[in-house]
Enzyme design. Structure first.
Site, PDB file in Angstrom:
ATOM      1  N   VAL B  99      35.242  40.935  44.102  1.00  0.00           N
ATOM      2  CA  VAL B  99      36.604  41.351  43.750  1.00  0.00           C
ATOM      3  C   VAL B  99      36.812  42.767  44.263  1.00  0.00           C
ATOM      4  O   VAL B  99      35.979  43.641  44.029  1.00  0.00           O
ATOM      5  CB  VAL B  99      36.787  41.328  42.211  1.00  0.00           C
ATOM      6  CG1 VAL B  99      38.211  41.714  41.832  1.00  0.00           C
ATOM      7  CG2 VAL B  99      36.431  39.963  41.647  1.00  0.00           C
ATOM      8  N   CYS B 100      37.923  42.988  44.975  1.00  0.00           N
ATOM      9  CA  CYS B 100      38.190  44.323  45.521  1.00  0.00           C
ATOM     10  C   CYS B 100      38.307  45.329  44.378  1.00  0.00           C
ATOM     11  O   CYS B 100      39.172  45.214  43.510  1.00  0.00           O
ATOM     12  CB  CYS B 100      39.471  44.330  46.339  1.00  0.00           C
ATOM     13  SG  CYS B 100      39.904  45.998  46.893  1.00  0.00           S
ATOM     14  N   ILE B 101      37.445  46.333  44.409  1.00  0.00           N
ATOM     15  CA  ILE B 101      37.365  47.252  43.273  1.00  0.00           C
ATOM     16  C   ILE B 101      38.622  48.111  43.161  1.00  0.00           C
ATOM     17  O   ILE B 101      39.111  48.377  42.060  1.00  0.00           O
ATOM     18  CB  ILE B 101      36.078  48.110  43.354  1.00  0.00           C
ATOM     19  CG1 ILE B 101      35.913  48.954  42.095  1.00  0.00           C
ATOM     20  CG2 ILE B 101      36.067  48.993  44.587  1.00  0.00           C
ATOM     21  CD1 ILE B 101      34.527  49.536  41.932  1.00  0.00           C
TER      22      ILE B 101
END
Lengths: 116, 152
Positions: B99-101
């Site tokens: 998941v893109c932080i």
């Protein structure tokens, strides 16, 4: 592995344009400079934005940083320009103009496509 | 529409050779729980890749897709819970769910570490999902034969 990013999001109004350009810059940082094709409302990202609302990040600044990241292969679709009554000269960056009929040929030259 | 056109170009070669060749894929999910059709397509496509014996290096959730990693969404009983489906797929096939932080933090999705760092009140990243940078997408894409994105 060559990558073509296809950007068709308008520059402001949602975060999509900025987030897609973020991907382009990160790919470049990993030495996978993508080519970029601007389609539909995406062509508006290339307008020289002299005024940007203070509430938004200036997309023009990211676009002008592309060349610093060695992202030099920029394409724009002629029909999308026509749609907004624009010409190549109206844009902030030197770009290659391509007709809609040739877009699939362009796509076939790349291993990977990222569509935004 | 354009997205579908180009995506079908991408899918064609493996479909022709699926019985012989195993390919490496990276899947990008840019659509969220509210775009049910697209989100379900992303899941079904990934599942089918694994069923057919292809390797999926990583599924990367970006933009609206990060909302699929929240453990705090409650679905009506008669509706699909995509988060649970992804979690089960991850368990079954040892599939990495990234998941893109940056987007996750802006969307209120945090893991233990970020919760501590920003002194937040709760942790809601669902088990099996991992927060990571865009660089992990870049490195997965260079190692993959195919890159397929959903949503937009």
């Amino acid at each position: 592995m060559s990558c073509l990013m296809i950007l068709s999001c308008a520059p402001y109004g949602s975060r999509s344009a900025k987030e897609s350009l973020d991907v382009a810059l990160v790919l470049a940082a990993f030495e996978q400079q993508p080519a970029i094709l601007f389609l539909n409302e995406g062509v508006l990202q290339l307008l020289p934005a002299s005024k940007c609302p203070a509430t938004h990040k200036h997309i023009g600044k990211i676009i002008s940083a592309l060349s610093m990241y060695d992202i030099n292969e920029l394409w724009i679709e002629q029909e999308s320009l026509d749609q907004f009554g624009l010409t190549k000269e109206d844009l902030s960056q030197p770009v290659n103009v391509i007709s809609r009929a040739k877009v699939s040929e362009l796509c076939s030259q790349y291993d990977q496509h990222m569509v935004f | 529409m354009a997205g579908f056109l180009y995506m079908s170009d991408l899918i064609k070669p493996p479909a022709l050779h699926s019985s012989h060749t195993s390919l490496t894929y990276t899947v990008i999910v840019r659509c969220g729980p509210h775009q049910q059709g697209q989100s379900l397509s992303a899941f079904e496509f990934t599942k089918e890749l694994l069923v057919q014996g292809h390797q999926v290096l990583r599924v990367f959730f970006y933009q609206q897709g990060v909302h699929l990693s929240s453990s705090l969404r409650v679905m009506p009983q008669d509706e699909l819970d995509l988060t649970a489906l992804w979690q089960q797929l991850s368990l079954d096939y040892d599939l990495e769910l990234g998941v893109c932080i940056a987007v996750a933090l802006q969307s209120g999705i945090v893991d233990q570490q970020e919760c501590r760092r920003y002194e937040l009140s709760a942790v809601n990243l669902a088990p099996q999902f991992t927060l990571m940078g865009l660089g992990q997408l870049a490195s997965a894409s260079v190692e993959s034969d195919r890159l397929v994105s959903f949503g937009g």
